[in-house]
Motif scaffolding. Sequence first.
Motif, PDB file in Angstrom:
ATOM      1  N   PHE A   1      -7.961  11.121  -8.484  1.00  4.30           N
ATOM      2  CA  PHE A   1      -8.944  11.136  -7.416  1.00  4.30           C
ATOM      3  C   PHE A   1      -9.454   9.745  -7.044  1.00  4.30           C
ATOM      4  O   PHE A   1     -10.003   9.575  -5.948  1.00  4.30           O
ATOM      5  CB  PHE A   1     -10.131  12.039  -7.800  1.00  4.30           C
ATOM      6  CG  PHE A   1     -10.068  13.392  -7.159  1.00  4.30           C
ATOM      7  CD1 PHE A   1      -8.956  14.192  -7.318  1.00  4.30           C
ATOM      8  CD2 PHE A   1     -11.120  13.857  -6.394  1.00  4.30           C
ATOM      9  CE1 PHE A   1      -8.883  15.441  -6.718  1.00  4.30           C
ATOM     10  CE2 PHE A   1     -11.064  15.104  -5.789  1.00  4.30           C
ATOM     11  CZ  PHE A   1      -9.945  15.896  -5.949  1.00  4.30           C
ATOM     12  N   ASN A   2      -9.323   8.778  -7.912  1.00  2.00           N
ATOM     13  CA  ASN A   2      -9.882   7.451  -7.621  1.00  2.00           C
ATOM     14  C   ASN A   2      -8.826   6.408  -7.277  1.00  2.00           C
ATOM     15  O   ASN A   2      -9.166   5.247  -7.072  1.00  2.00           O
ATOM     16  CB  ASN A   2     -10.727   6.991  -8.812  1.00  2.00           C
ATOM     17  CG  ASN A   2     -11.934   7.874  -9.020  1.00  2.00           C
ATOM     18  OD1 ASN A   2     -12.936   7.755  -8.328  1.00  2.00           O
ATOM     19  ND2 ASN A   2     -11.840   8.788  -9.980  1.00  2.00           N
ATOM     20  N   TRP A   3      -7.570   6.838  -7.202  1.00  2.00           N
ATOM     21  CA  TRP A   3      -6.471   5.926  -6.891  1.00  2.00           C
ATOM     22  C   TRP A   3      -6.708   5.209  -5.563  1.00  2.00           C
ATOM     23  O   TRP A   3      -6.299   4.063  -5.369  1.00  2.00           O
ATOM     24  CB  TRP A   3      -5.161   6.703  -6.850  1.00  2.00           C
ATOM     25  CG  TRP A   3      -3.939   5.863  -6.872  1.00  2.00           C
ATOM     26  CD1 TRP A   3      -3.262   5.347  -5.804  1.00  2.00           C
ATOM     27  CD2 TRP A   3      -3.214   5.421  -8.033  1.00  2.00           C
ATOM     28  NE1 TRP A   3      -2.171   4.622  -6.215  1.00  2.00           N
ATOM     29  CE2 TRP A   3      -2.112   4.662  -7.590  1.00  2.00           C
ATOM     30  CE3 TRP A   3      -3.392   5.624  -9.405  1.00  2.00           C
ATOM     31  CZ2 TRP A   3      -1.204   4.091  -8.464  1.00  2.00           C
ATOM     32  CZ3 TRP A   3      -2.473   5.048 -10.277  1.00  2.00           C
ATOM     33  CH2 TRP A   3      -1.398   4.288  -9.806  1.00  2.00           C
ATOM     34  N   GLY A   4      -7.372   5.888  -4.642  1.00  2.00           N
ATOM     35  CA  GLY A   4      -7.618   5.305  -3.329  1.00  2.00           C
ATOM     36  C   GLY A   4      -8.422   4.022  -3.358  1.00  2.00           C
ATOM     37  O   GLY A   4      -8.350   3.223  -2.410  1.00  2.00           O
ATOM     38  N   ALA A   5      -9.200   3.792  -4.416  1.00  2.00           N
ATOM     39  CA  ALA A   5      -9.950   2.533  -4.520  1.00  2.00           C
ATOM     40  C   ALA A   5      -8.994   1.350  -4.533  1.00  2.00           C
ATOM     41  O   ALA A   5      -9.254   0.306  -3.912  1.00  2.00           O
ATOM     42  CB  ALA A   5     -10.826   2.543  -5.774  1.00  2.00           C
ATOM     43  N   MET A   6      -7.873   1.511  -5.240  1.00  2.00           N
ATOM     44  CA  MET A   6      -6.864   0.444  -5.292  1.00  2.00           C
ATOM     45  C   MET A   6      -5.998   0.440  -4.037  1.00  2.00           C
ATOM     46  O   MET A   6      -5.653  -0.621  -3.501  1.00  2.00           O
ATOM     47  CB  MET A   6      -6.009   0.607  -6.546  1.00  2.00           C
ATOM     48  CG  MET A   6      -6.768   0.464  -7.853  1.00  2.00           C
ATOM     49  SD  MET A   6      -5.703   0.434  -9.319  1.00  2.00           S
ATOM     50  CE  MET A   6      -5.035   2.109  -9.284  1.00  2.00           C
ATOM     51  N   LEU A   7      -5.645   1.635  -3.548  1.00  2.00           N
ATOM     52  CA  LEU A   7      -4.764   1.725  -2.384  1.00  2.00           C
ATOM     53  C   LEU A   7      -5.412   1.095  -1.152  1.00  2.00           C
ATOM     54  O   LEU A   7      -4.774   0.321  -0.424  1.00  2.00           O
ATOM     55  CB  LEU A   7      -4.412   3.185  -2.130  1.00  2.00           C
ATOM     56  CG  LEU A   7      -3.266   3.466  -1.152  1.00  2.00           C
ATOM     57  CD1 LEU A   7      -2.636   4.824  -1.460  1.00  2.00           C
ATOM     58  CD2 LEU A   7      -3.734   3.451   0.305  1.00  2.00           C
ATOM     59  N   ALA A   8      -6.691   1.418  -0.895  1.00  2.00           N
ATOM     60  CA  ALA A   8      -7.367   0.875   0.286  1.00  2.00           C
ATOM     61  C   ALA A   8      -7.551  -0.634   0.167  1.00  2.00           C
ATOM     62  O   ALA A   8      -7.464  -1.359   1.165  1.00  2.00           O
ATOM     63  CB  ALA A   8      -8.721   1.566   0.478  1.00  2.00           C
ATOM     64  N   TRP A   9      -7.817  -1.111  -1.043  1.00  2.00           N
ATOM     65  CA  TRP A   9      -7.914  -2.559  -1.266  1.00  2.00           C
ATOM     66  C   TRP A   9      -6.595  -3.234  -0.885  1.00  2.00           C
ATOM     67  O   TRP A   9      -6.577  -4.229  -0.153  1.00  2.00           O
ATOM     68  CB  TRP A   9      -8.253  -2.832  -2.722  1.00  2.00           C
ATOM     69  CG  TRP A   9      -8.240  -4.285  -3.114  1.00  2.00           C
ATOM     70  CD1 TRP A   9      -7.135  -5.080  -3.278  1.00  2.00           C
ATOM     71  CD2 TRP A   9      -9.368  -5.130  -3.379  1.00  2.00           C
ATOM     72  NE1 TRP A   9      -7.505  -6.354  -3.634  1.00  2.00           N
ATOM     73  CE2 TRP A   9      -8.868  -6.415  -3.705  1.00  2.00           C
ATOM     74  CE3 TRP A   9     -10.735  -4.921  -3.392  1.00  2.00           C
ATOM     75  CZ2 TRP A   9      -9.703  -7.467  -4.035  1.00  2.00           C
ATOM     76  CZ3 TRP A   9     -11.570  -5.982  -3.719  1.00  2.00           C
ATOM     77  CH2 TRP A   9     -11.060  -7.236  -4.038  1.00  2.00           C
TER      78      TRP A   9
ATOM     79  N   ALA B   1       0.827  -1.206   0.000  1.00  2.00           N
ATOM     80  CA  ALA B   1       0.000   0.000   0.000  1.00  2.00           C
ATOM     81  C   ALA B   1       0.860   1.254   0.000  1.00  2.00           C
ATOM     82  O   ALA B   1       0.517   2.257  -0.630  1.00  2.00           O
ATOM     83  CB  ALA B   1      -0.929  -0.001   1.211  1.00  2.00           C
ATOM     84  N   ILE B   2       1.990   1.213   0.688  1.00  2.00           N
ATOM     85  CA  ILE B   2       2.905   2.358   0.674  1.00  2.00           C
ATOM     86  C   ILE B   2       3.384   2.622  -0.748  1.00  2.00           C
ATOM     87  O   ILE B   2       3.429   3.765  -1.215  1.00  2.00           O
ATOM     88  CB  ILE B   2       4.100   2.111   1.623  1.00  2.00           C
ATOM     89  CG1 ILE B   2       3.615   2.092   3.075  1.00  2.00           C
ATOM     90  CG2 ILE B   2       5.180   3.185   1.425  1.00  2.00           C
ATOM     91  CD1 ILE B   2       4.673   1.637   4.065  1.00  2.00           C
ATOM     92  N   GLY B   3       3.738   1.549  -1.455  1.00  2.00           N
ATOM     93  CA  GLY B   3       4.153   1.695  -2.855  1.00  2.00           C
ATOM     94  C   GLY B   3       3.050   2.282  -3.715  1.00  2.00           C
ATOM     95  O   GLY B   3       3.296   3.159  -4.563  1.00  2.00           O
TER      96      GLY B   3
ATOM     97  N   SER C   1      -2.338  -7.075  -1.653  1.00  2.00           N
ATOM     98  CA  SER C   1      -1.998  -7.208  -3.074  1.00  2.00           C
ATOM     99  C   SER C   1      -3.146  -6.676  -3.925  1.00  2.00           C
ATOM    100  O   SER C   1      -4.281  -6.551  -3.452  1.00  2.00           O
ATOM    101  CB  SER C   1      -1.704  -8.668  -3.443  1.00  2.00           C
ATOM    102  OG  SER C   1      -2.850  -9.476  -3.211  1.00  2.00           O
ATOM    103  N   LEU C   2      -2.841  -6.404  -5.183  1.00  2.00           N
ATOM    104  CA  LEU C   2      -3.839  -5.875  -6.104  1.00  2.00           C
ATOM    105  C   LEU C   2      -4.553  -7.021  -6.815  1.00  2.00           C
ATOM    106  O   LEU C   2      -4.013  -8.126  -6.945  1.00  2.00           O
ATOM    107  CB  LEU C   2      -3.151  -4.959  -7.133  1.00  2.00           C
ATOM    108  CG  LEU C   2      -4.024  -3.962  -7.897  1.00  2.00           C
ATOM    109  CD1 LEU C   2      -4.762  -3.034  -6.945  1.00  2.00           C
ATOM    110  CD2 LEU C   2      -3.146  -3.137  -8.853  1.00  2.00           C
ATOM    111  N   ALA C   3      -5.777  -6.774  -7.268  1.00  2.00           N
ATOM    112  CA  ALA C   3      -6.556  -7.774  -8.006  1.00  2.00           C
ATOM    113  C   ALA C   3      -7.451  -7.037  -8.995  1.00  2.00           C
ATOM    114  O   ALA C   3      -7.490  -5.802  -9.019  1.00  2.00           O
ATOM    115  CB  ALA C   3      -7.379  -8.628  -7.043  1.00  2.00           C
TER     116      ALA C   3
END
Length: 320
Positions: A174-182, A142-144, A188-190
């Motif tokens: 503005f929507n990057w947080g959807a991936m960051l919070a996940w 998430a830091i990355g 990990s990302l999905a």
Amino acid sequence: MQGQSPTPDGQVADAVKGNWVDTHAPAWSRPYLRLSRADRPIGTWLLLIPCWWGLALAILWDDTPVWQDAWIFVACGLGAWLMRGAGCTWNDITDRNFDGAVERTRSRPIPSGQVTVRGAVTWMCAQALVAFGILMTFNWAAIGMGVLALLPVAVYPFAKRFTWWPQIFLGLAFNWGAMLAWVAHTGSLAWPPVILYLAGIAWTLFYDTIYAHQDTEDDALIGVKSTARLFGDNSPSWLRRFIVATVGLMALAVVLAAHVDANLLTLLIALAGPWAMGWHMTWQLRVFDPENNPRLLKLFRLNRDTGLIPLIFFAVATFV
């Protein structure tokens, strides 16, 4: 106009009337809080809500809520306030000459002379550093993701100079947080958060095209591009397409995020979120009037409620 505030006590023209910055904040802090748009909180909500979407769908995905999620929820709120403030300060630094030529924005702190560019840079860095400290409480993945988010934030203010679609760059930021919070929840990302991210970008294209219609005449005079200028009288047709894209992509993200053992009721409740959001956006389209600036601003601000609607359904679905 430089060096002289065009509104009483330095208030910004499109600020929420009676906001806490203009009425309660210490006088010395007001120009800096105005740089951060603390007197116009809608932007913080629009940055924060996708974070909460991502967290809710991540919990739906693995069906494993933990106490750390409460901190992710709060930290996203703090981080959204700080990074929205830092991003808006950066935007005002880069746009200071444009803002001084536009009626709605010439009262902002830099073009009105309330804050120097050097002071704005210092304030931007202070906000970003505190936000980075909060980010460091998340996992390394998430830091990355948080560090990568700086790229679209840095590019966005320049987008209106080279593309008719600057709203896409705003959506990317503005929507990057959807991936960051996940990632903060799962590590990990999905595919679900990526598709949710795309849904958020479509939503941003919807609400920021409405917002940009306030400035089409001034933007044309100074050569600034926007989807509002590009679409012109065809804006309703494009806004309808953005509604379809938002609802369709969010529904797909929900289906992919639903736990393999999730019951039908859980899935239906979660899918009701994008459906209800779509109806709220459709209502906005029905009352959209590109010549009515007060209504345009009101509709833009109403998108806080638009974004919270699916979140309510996602939250309920996680408990079914």
